[in-house]
Design a protein around this motif. Structure first.
Motif, PDB file in Angstrom:
ATOM      1  N   GLY A   1       7.536  10.057  12.676  1.00 12.97           N
ATOM      2  CA  GLY A   1       6.629  11.014  12.050  1.00 12.97           C
ATOM      3  C   GLY A   1       5.278  10.405  11.753  1.00 12.97           C
ATOM      4  N   ARG A   2       4.276  11.267  11.595  1.00 17.20           N
ATOM      5  CA  ARG A   2       2.898  10.802  11.395  1.00 17.20           C
ATOM      6  C   ARG A   2       2.617  10.454   9.932  1.00 17.20           C
ATOM      7  NH1 ARG A   2       3.861  12.039  16.735  1.00 17.20           N
ATOM      8  NH2 ARG A   2       3.440  14.216  17.242  1.00 17.20           N
ATOM      9  N   LYS A   3       3.155  11.268   9.022  1.00 15.70           N
ATOM     10  CA  LYS A   3       2.823  11.137   7.600  1.00 15.70           C
ATOM     11  C   LYS A   3       3.166   9.751   7.055  1.00 15.70           C
ATOM     12  CE  LYS A   3       4.139  12.986   3.067  1.00 15.70           C
ATOM     13  NZ  LYS A   3       4.896  14.048   2.366  1.00 15.70           N
ATOM     14  N   LYS A   4       4.402   9.327   7.257  1.00 12.02           N
ATOM     15  CA  LYS A   4       4.834   8.033   6.723  1.00 12.02           C
ATOM     16  C   LYS A   4       3.979   6.899   7.278  1.00 12.02           C
ATOM     17  CE  LYS A   4       9.699   9.368   6.202  1.00 12.02           C
ATOM     18  NZ  LYS A   4      11.080   9.132   6.708  1.00 12.02           N
ATOM     19  N   LEU A   5       3.715   6.971   8.575  1.00 11.69           N
ATOM     20  CA  LEU A   5       2.948   5.898   9.212  1.00 11.69           C
ATOM     21  C   LEU A   5       1.503   5.870   8.737  1.00 11.69           C
ATOM     22  CD1 LEU A   5       4.024   5.609  12.952  1.00 11.69           C
ATOM     23  CD2 LEU A   5       4.108   3.871  11.190  1.00 11.69           C
ATOM     24  N   LEU A   6       0.897   7.057   8.572  1.00 10.08           N
ATOM     25  CA  LEU A   6      -0.490   7.093   8.123  1.00 10.08           C
ATOM     26  C   LEU A   6      -0.604   6.567   6.693  1.00 10.08           C
ATOM     27  CD1 LEU A   6      -3.413   7.697   8.610  1.00 10.08           C
ATOM     28  CD2 LEU A   6      -3.008  10.102   8.043  1.00 10.08           C
ATOM     29  N   ILE A   7       0.343   6.941   5.851  1.00  7.85           N
ATOM     30  CA  ILE A   7       0.349   6.416   4.471  1.00  7.85           C
ATOM     31  C   ILE A   7       0.514   4.896   4.501  1.00  7.85           C
ATOM     32  CG2 ILE A   7       1.678   6.333   2.323  1.00  7.85           C
ATOM     33  CD1 ILE A   7       2.197   9.318   2.631  1.00  7.85           C
ATOM     34  N   PHE A   8       1.397   4.413   5.391  1.00  8.40           N
ATOM     35  CA  PHE A   8       1.588   2.967   5.531  1.00  8.40           C
ATOM     36  C   PHE A   8       0.295   2.296   5.998  1.00  8.40           C
ATOM     37  CE2 PHE A   8       2.383  -0.544   8.516  1.00  8.40           C
ATOM     38  CZ  PHE A   8       2.984  -1.460   7.659  1.00  8.40           C
ATOM     39  N   ALA A   9      -0.363   2.890   7.007  1.00 10.01           N
ATOM     40  CA  ALA A   9      -1.598   2.304   7.556  1.00 10.01           C
ATOM     41  C   ALA A   9      -2.702   2.247   6.500  1.00 10.01           C
ATOM     42  CB  ALA A   9      -2.062   3.124   8.768  1.00 10.01           C
ATOM     43  N   VAL A  10      -2.858   3.347   5.751  1.00 11.88           N
ATOM     44  CA  VAL A  10      -3.884   3.386   4.702  1.00 11.88           C
ATOM     45  C   VAL A  10      -3.569   2.363   3.610  1.00 11.88           C
ATOM     46  CG1 VAL A  10      -4.915   4.795   2.878  1.00 11.88           C
ATOM     47  CG2 VAL A  10      -4.515   5.785   5.136  1.00 11.88           C
ATOM     48  N   THR A  11      -2.289   2.263   3.249  1.00 13.83           N
ATOM     49  CA  THR A  11      -1.874   1.304   2.222  1.00 13.83           C
ATOM     50  C   THR A  11      -2.134  -0.125   2.675  1.00 13.83           C
ATOM     51  OG1 THR A  11      -0.130   2.821   1.466  1.00 13.83           O
ATOM     52  CG2 THR A  11       0.059   0.514   0.795  1.00 13.83           C
ATOM     53  N   LEU A  12      -1.804  -0.419   3.940  1.00 14.72           N
ATOM     54  CA  LEU A  12      -2.032  -1.760   4.490  1.00 14.72           C
ATOM     55  C   LEU A  12      -3.530  -2.079   4.531  1.00 14.72           C
ATOM     56  CD1 LEU A  12      -0.675  -4.249   5.719  1.00 14.72           C
ATOM     57  CD2 LEU A  12      -0.858  -3.151   7.966  1.00 14.72           C
ATOM     58  N   PHE A  13      -4.321  -1.092   4.938  1.00 16.36           N
ATOM     59  CA  PHE A  13      -5.767  -1.268   4.990  1.00 16.36           C
ATOM     60  C   PHE A  13      -6.331  -1.530   3.588  1.00 16.36           C
ATOM     61  CE2 PHE A  13     -10.080   0.413   4.611  1.00 16.36           C
ATOM     62  CZ  PHE A  13     -10.721  -0.159   5.695  1.00 16.36           C
ATOM     63  N   THR A  14      -5.838  -0.775   2.607  1.00 19.92           N
ATOM     64  CA  THR A  14      -6.302  -0.939   1.220  1.00 19.92           C
ATOM     65  C   THR A  14      -5.900  -2.302   0.667  1.00 19.92           C
ATOM     66  OG1 THR A  14      -6.065   1.461   0.905  1.00 19.92           O
ATOM     67  CG2 THR A  14      -6.325   0.114  -1.072  1.00 19.92           C
ATOM     68  N   ALA A  15      -4.661  -2.709   0.960  1.00 21.57           N
ATOM     69  CA  ALA A  15      -4.194  -4.032   0.521  1.00 21.57           C
ATOM     70  C   ALA A  15      -5.044  -5.133   1.154  1.00 21.57           C
ATOM     71  CB  ALA A  15      -2.728  -4.221   0.890  1.00 21.57           C
ATOM     72  N   GLY A  16      -5.353  -4.972   2.442  1.00 22.47           N
ATOM     73  CA  GLY A  16      -6.207  -5.930   3.125  1.00 22.47           C
ATOM     74  C   GLY A  16      -7.599  -5.974   2.516  1.00 22.47           C
ATOM     75  N   SER A  17      -8.093  -4.810   2.084  1.00 22.41           N
ATOM     76  CA  SER A  17      -9.411  -4.732   1.444  1.00 22.41           C
ATOM     77  C   SER A  17      -9.428  -5.506   0.127  1.00 22.41           C
ATOM     78  CB  SER A  17      -9.796  -3.270   1.194  1.00 22.41           C
ATOM     79  OG  SER A  17      -9.892  -2.542   2.400  1.00 22.41           O
ATOM     80  N   ILE A  18      -8.355  -5.345  -0.647  1.00 25.38           N
ATOM     81  CA  ILE A  18      -8.248  -6.072  -1.922  1.00 25.38           C
ATOM     82  C   ILE A  18      -8.267  -7.575  -1.671  1.00 25.38           C
ATOM     83  CG2 ILE A  18      -6.761  -6.541  -3.920  1.00 25.38           C
ATOM     84  CD1 ILE A  18      -5.717  -3.656  -3.641  1.00 25.38           C
ATOM     85  N   LEU A  19      -7.484  -8.003  -0.680  1.00 27.52           N
ATOM     86  CA  LEU A  19      -7.419  -9.427  -0.354  1.00 27.52           C
ATOM     87  C   LEU A  19      -8.776  -9.950   0.126  1.00 27.52           C
ATOM     88  CD1 LEU A  19      -3.954  -9.509   1.457  1.00 27.52           C
ATOM     89  CD2 LEU A  19      -4.498 -10.508  -0.783  1.00 27.52           C
ATOM     90  N   CYS A  20      -9.478  -9.135   0.945  1.00 31.84           N
ATOM     91  CA  CYS A  20     -10.805  -9.540   1.424  1.00 31.84           C
ATOM     92  C   CYS A  20     -11.763  -9.722   0.242  1.00 31.84           C
ATOM     93  CB  CYS A  20     -11.373  -8.490   2.374  1.00 31.84           C
ATOM     94  SG  CYS A  20     -10.617  -8.481   4.015  1.00 31.84           S
TER      95      CYS A  20
END
Length: 442
Positions: free
Chosen positions: A68-87
């Motif tokens: 499904g798209r929903k779970k993956l998009l939420i995962f992608a956004v979460t990963l991107f946000t986590a990466g942003s915090i780390l950056c």
């Protein structure tokens, strides 16, 4: 319908994050280097992000058809946000590069999955308008991104160019929560061996675009692709489904979009530089010329859905590719003599063609595909566009670097783009008129 509006808002915010991240980084990167050091690693801030966000696009498409798209998009956004915090917390250039890679892994799914969800939720007619909205977001971000980046650097700290993604990422997830998918997804075997070989080959290919001596990288990429093909021929469930290559509509459309992105689409990267050097134009005015492309893009993509139903795919691809070529001819012949207004007008026409053909390509990748591979089909085309653009820009950079002057280099770049654009005209005639799905929805 109300839930769809929330979802649409989430997709808009997702696009906004991606657009802002690209434009803000360009402004803040010199300050980052001054504070963290590691000037020799500077380019890798962008390279590692490009690599991570490009090679994961097909994988996200494959997984979206399974889970499904929903779970993956939420995962992608979460990963991107986590990466942003780390950056934002990085204390050295090396750690920043690693964290940018994490950010890129999330970014690889954000835009493709957004487009796939648009294809699931909205009719062909509405999809063109929605892509126009997304294009408008990129246009606006190209203006406010550098301004926002300058504000963060001067008034706060460069770390806020990453921390700003936190509230935006949270807002995106909240908007996506009400979305209930109605499409049935089929879990199947994932060919990780094929993905690994494919990913390594693409990584080497993309690396060659940023290396001064790319020969070993290109050789490795070619050998990787050969090995990938040999292994996949024996695979029962290959990473790239066979249906993607047996389907005439998908094969012809993907081939067209790949070559199209090798031509005039990449020339906009060098036009501001050319104006600054040849006309001694200031940075703001030279950058403002690119608004012409964004303006034309919105006018081209908005009616794309209606035109598909009325005229079919083939006529629109043929007309779009011909107009691109014809409008590119004066760029080659008169680039050194064109006025600012004349250049703006030509780029607006090309932007119109970009918007029309990119919307056609996205819709075609969804309508020509079976429902079980729609996600993979959509993400594969976006992946091919990224590859075409990256390679095209790299070739143009080499042409300019080996020219006697920037003016001659730009003229040669437009000649190269013109030659490639004639190939796209030929390819456009091989695209089918329409699909049964398009007819039934009309």
């Amino acid at each position: 319908m109300k839930k769809n509006n929330y979802v649409f808002m989430g997709l808009v915010i997702t696009t906004l994050i991606s657009a802002l991240d690209t434009n803000i980084m360009q402004t803040a990167s010199p300050t980052i280097v001054n504070q963290l050091g590691g000037l020799e690693l500077f380019s890798w801030i962008f390279v590692v992000y490009m690599l991570a966000s490009t090679i994961t696009v097909p994988l996200y498409g494959k997984l979206s058809d399974m889970y499904g798209r929903k779970k993956l998009l939420i995962f992608a956004v979460t990963l991107f946000t986590a990466g942003s915090i780390l950056c934002g917390l990085a204390n050295s250039m090396v750690t920043l590069i690693i964290y940018r890679g994490i950010q890129g892994l999330g970014a690889g799914g954000m835009i493709p999955l957004s487009m796939i969800i648009v294809g699931d939720l909205f009719t062909i007619e509405k999809r063109g308008k929605i892509q126009a909205v997304f294009s408008g977001i990129w246009a606006i971000s190209s203006i406010i991104g550098p301004v926002l980046g300058s504000f963060f650097v001067e008034a706060l700290t460069w770390r806020w160019i990453f921390f700003i993604n936190i509230p935006i990422g949270i807002a995106t997830v909240i908007c996506l929560l009400p979305y209930k998918e109605t499409t049935e997804f089929r879990k199947t075997y994932i060919d990780y061996k094929g993905f690994f070989l494919f990913g390594i080959s693409i990584t080497l290919l993309l690396l060659s675009t940023s290396l001064s001596k790319p020969y070993w990288s290109i050789t490795g990429a070619v050998l990787g692709f050969i090995l990938f093909i040999l292994v996949e021929r024996k695979e029962k469930h290959p990473f790239l489904p066979v249906a993607l290559f047996k389907n005439k509509g998908l094969l012809s459309t993907n081939s067209f979009m790949l070559i199209y992105c090798l031509s005039f689409y990449g020339t906009s990267n060098f036009i501001p530089l050319f104006l600054q050097e040849s006309s001694k134009m200031n940075i703001y005015k030279s950058g403002l010329i690119l608004l012409s492309i964004a303006l034309g893009w919105m006018f081209g993509s908005t009616p794309a859905g209606k035109w598909i139903i009325r005229f079919g795919y083939k006529k629109l691809f043929v007309i779009g590719s011909i107009i691109t070529t014809v409008s590119g001819l004066p760029l080659y012949l008169f680039i050194n003599d064109l006025s600012y207004f004349g250049l703006f007008l030509i780029l607006t026409i090309q932007g119109f063609c970009f918007g029309l053909l990119f919307a056609l390509g996205t819709i075609a990748s969804q309508e020509f595909a079976e429902s079980t591979i729609k996600g993979m089909s959509t993400s594969l085309q976006m992946f091919l566009r990224n590859i075409g653009t990256s390679v095209g820009v790299a070739i143009m950079g080499l042409i300019i670097n080996h020219a006697a002057s920037l003016a001659i280099g730009m003229k040669n770049v437009f000649l190269y783009a013109l030659v490639i654009s004639f190939i796209t005209i030929f390819l456009s005639f091989r695209i089918p008129e329409r699909t049964e799905a398009a007819v039934s929805q009309g």
